[in-house]
Design a protein around this motif. Sequence first.
Motif, short mmCIF file in Angstrom:
data_model
loop_
_atom_site.label_atom_id
_atom_site.label_comp_id
_atom_site.label_asym_id
_atom_site.label_seq_id
_atom_site.Cartn_x
_atom_site.Cartn_y
_atom_site.Cartn_z
N GLY A 230 0.93 -1.06 0.01
CA GLY A 230 -0.05 -0.15 0.08
C GLY A 230 0.76 1.40 -0.09
O GLY A 230 0.25 2.47 0.36
N TYR A 231 2.16 1.11 -0.52
CA TYR A 231 3.19 2.25 -0.46
C TYR A 231 2.78 3.18 -1.73
O TYR A 231 2.22 2.53 -2.90
CB TYR A 231 4.21 1.88 -0.41
N ALA A 232 3.01 4.34 -1.77
CA ALA A 232 2.92 5.26 -2.98
C ALA A 232 4.06 4.90 -4.09
O ALA A 232 5.37 4.39 -3.31
CB ALA A 232 3.19 6.52 -2.71
N ASP A 233 3.89 5.08 -5.14
CA ASP A 233 4.90 4.75 -6.03
C ASP A 233 5.56 6.32 -6.65
O ASP A 233 4.93 7.12 -6.51
CB ASP A 233 4.53 3.97 -7.23
N LEU A 234 6.84 6.38 -6.97
CA LEU A 234 7.56 7.46 -7.58
C LEU A 234 7.32 8.58 -6.60
O LEU A 234 7.09 9.77 -7.26
CB LEU A 234 6.87 7.66 -8.79
N TYR A 235 7.59 8.36 -5.45
CA TYR A 235 7.49 9.64 -4.40
C TYR A 235 8.94 10.18 -4.10
O TYR A 235 8.57 11.13 -3.03
CB TYR A 235 6.59 9.21 -3.03
N LEU B 175 13.18 11.28 -5.10
CA LEU B 175 13.94 11.72 -5.68
C LEU B 175 14.65 10.41 -6.59
O LEU B 175 14.96 10.53 -7.71
CB LEU B 175 15.07 12.66 -5.54
N HIS B 176 14.99 9.53 -5.84
CA HIS B 176 15.68 8.19 -6.36
C HIS B 176 14.71 7.49 -7.18
O HIS B 176 15.11 7.02 -8.01
CB HIS B 176 15.76 7.27 -4.97
N SER B 177 13.46 7.52 -6.99
CA SER B 177 12.68 6.88 -7.97
C SER B 177 12.66 7.60 -9.17
O SER B 177 12.28 6.93 -10.21
CB SER B 177 11.27 6.48 -7.37
N TRP B 178 12.22 8.86 -9.05
CA TRP B 178 12.25 9.60 -10.27
C TRP B 178 13.46 9.50 -11.25
O TRP B 178 13.64 9.33 -12.48
CB TRP B 178 11.93 11.04 -9.95
N CYS B 179 14.61 9.47 -10.61
CA CYS B 179 16.04 9.49 -11.49
C CYS B 179 16.17 8.02 -11.94
O CYS B 179 16.62 7.58 -12.84
CB CYS B 179 17.11 9.83 -10.20
#
Length: 139
Positions: A114-119, A121-125
């Motif tokens: 149930g965690y958010a995705d792409l939240y 800077l690491h995920s966006w990079c």
Amino acid sequence: MESHAGLAATPRALPYYVAFSQLLGLIAVATTGAWLGLYRGGIAWQGVLQFNVHPLCMVIGLIFLQGDALLVYRVFRNETKRTTKVLHGLLHVFAFIIALVGLVAVFDYHRKKGYADLYSLHSWCGILAFVLYLVQGQV
């Protein structure tokens, strides 16, 4: 007098550079595996250990295999162009598939928890790096 216009000179130190790069790549994979095994509980596709698939797959795919794919033309410079292109392509395909498994693992883990995705800077990079890797193969 013989002409070698078609053959580029191979630097004498190239085998040492290649061996050193392979050693560094294997150390990165082994260190990541040891870290996941000793300090993070190992890897599994189910449960809390599913997240640990992500860093291992990213290191194997986007660091080790991609690096090997880039080295193919230097290491096998005396092989036929067709052979090196096939090996180069196969290594990139394997790198892509393994990195994709790592992305699926982290998104699936987030969905289950149930965690958010792409939240972050690491995920966006990371997504940007993966998309650029995919796009550069299409150009």
